[in-house]
Scaffold this motif. Structure first.
Motif, mmCIF file in Angstrom:
data_model
loop_
_atom_site.group_PDB
_atom_site.id
_atom_site.type_symbol
_atom_site.label_atom_id
_atom_site.label_comp_id
_atom_site.label_asym_id
_atom_site.label_seq_id
_atom_site.Cartn_x
_atom_site.Cartn_y
_atom_site.Cartn_z
ATOM 1 N N PHE A 1 -3.757 -4.151 -30.709
ATOM 2 C CA PHE A 1 -3.391 -3.951 -29.312
ATOM 3 C C PHE A 1 -3.588 -5.218 -28.480
ATOM 4 O O PHE A 1 -2.784 -5.538 -27.609
ATOM 5 N N LEU A 2 -4.647 -5.954 -28.754
ATOM 6 C CA LEU A 2 -4.944 -7.171 -27.986
ATOM 7 C C LEU A 2 -4.118 -8.376 -28.431
ATOM 8 O O LEU A 2 -4.217 -9.441 -27.824
ATOM 9 N N GLY A 3 -3.296 -8.192 -29.455
ATOM 10 C CA GLY A 3 -2.450 -9.289 -29.922
ATOM 11 C C GLY A 3 -3.216 -10.361 -30.678
ATOM 12 O O GLY A 3 -2.747 -11.485 -30.799
ATOM 13 N N LEU A 4 -4.396 -10.026 -31.182
ATOM 14 C CA LEU A 4 -5.231 -11.008 -31.867
ATOM 15 C C LEU A 4 -4.875 -11.153 -33.343
ATOM 16 O O LEU A 4 -5.187 -12.170 -33.953
ATOM 17 N N ASP A 5 -4.246 -10.140 -33.923
ATOM 18 C CA ASP A 5 -3.872 -10.187 -35.330
ATOM 19 C C ASP A 5 -2.568 -9.418 -35.520
ATOM 20 O O ASP A 5 -2.558 -8.186 -35.443
ATOM 21 N N PRO A 6 -1.470 -10.122 -35.783
ATOM 22 C CA PRO A 6 -0.178 -9.444 -35.927
ATOM 23 C C PRO A 6 -0.106 -8.528 -37.158
ATOM 24 O O PRO A 6 0.804 -7.708 -37.264
ATOM 25 N N GLU A 7 -1.065 -8.641 -38.064
ATOM 26 C CA GLU A 7 -1.079 -7.800 -39.265
ATOM 27 C C GLU A 7 -1.735 -6.445 -39.015
ATOM 28 O O GLU A 7 -1.662 -5.556 -39.857
ATOM 29 N N VAL A 8 -2.397 -6.284 -37.863
ATOM 30 C CA VAL A 8 -3.107 -5.040 -37.548
ATOM 31 C C VAL A 8 -2.226 -4.180 -36.646
ATOM 32 O O VAL A 8 -1.679 -4.663 -35.650
ATOM 33 N N ARG A 9 -2.099 -2.922 -37.000
ATOM 34 C CA ARG A 9 -1.303 -1.983 -36.187
ATOM 35 C C ARG A 9 -1.884 -1.882 -34.778
ATOM 36 O O ARG A 9 -3.097 -1.943 -34.598
ATOM 37 N N THR A 10 -1.023 -1.637 -33.799
ATOM 38 C CA THR A 10 -1.501 -1.415 -32.434
ATOM 39 C C THR A 10 -1.958 0.028 -32.238
ATOM 40 O O THR A 10 -2.702 0.318 -31.312
ATOM 41 N N GLY A 11 -1.515 0.919 -33.082
ATOM 42 C CA GLY A 11 -1.883 2.327 -32.981
ATOM 43 C C GLY A 11 -2.902 2.717 -34.026
ATOM 44 O O GLY A 11 -3.568 1.866 -34.615
#
Length: 184
Positions: free
Chosen positions: A129-139
């Motif tokens: 969600f914070l845009g710190l890791d594009p590999e991690v889902r936002t949900g």
């Protein structure tokens, strides 16, 4: 002669069977459109209002009141904690729909449900969600629900009935979402 309704699990089974028959005869009656209007208050605080919907071949006018729902965030997520978070509302919708689907389909199949309660949790990593890791889902990266049911049916039968839930389908399968920004 007194005519009594065939009710099982709080569901009028005769009316359910009649509804199924109407939809089989007129498939367009199955088309529904649900709507909500959302207003931003401030920060992460929003209020949605829900009243009308389209279903059974016409605009529904039976609701006399407008339903409202709020979402906010706790202080640790920079909110004022005025209401549940949007992800918590999704968990509520999912558990309510899974339970409701199970109860309705059990009734249609002659299965008694004496009681049901659930606990549900979703896990998320804010790096997405914070845009710190594009590999991690936002949900949510996963949802777990435990549904305790008092019934003579098997756990497998009840799980299969619960999976008729529209919200389960929306969450388990990609649902196209179109966002249109209209500048004022």
């Amino acid at each position: 002669m007194i005519n009594t309704a065939n009710v099982k699990n709080g569901v009028n089974v005769d009316q359910l069977v009649e509804t199924i028959g109407h939809i089989q005869e007129q498939p367009d009656l199955a088309k529904f459109e649900f709507r909500a209007k959302n207003n931003w208050i401030d920060g992460g605080h929003c209020v949605s209002s829900i009243k009308g919907f389209y279903g059974a071949g016409q605009e529904d006018t039976t609701r006399e009141e407008t339903f409202t729902m709020e979402c906010s965030h706790p202080q640790v997520l920079l909110g004022e904690d005025e209401a549940a978070t949007p992800p918590e509302v999704v968990l509520h919708a999912l558990s309510s729909c899974l339970t409701g689907a199970m109860v309705y389909h059990a009734a249609a199949n002659g299965i008694d449900i004496e009681g049901a309660e659930s606990t549900i949790k979703g896990t998320a990593d804010l790096h997405g969600f914070l845009g710190l890791d594009p590999e991690v889902r936002t949900g949510f990266d996963g949802i777990t629900m435990q549904l305790k049911v008092k019934s003579d049916a098997t756990a497998e039968q009840l799980e299969n009935l619960a999976k008729f839930s529209p919200v389960f389908d929306m969450i388990s399968n990609p649902t196209p979402v179109k966002i249109e920004i209209v500048k004022q």
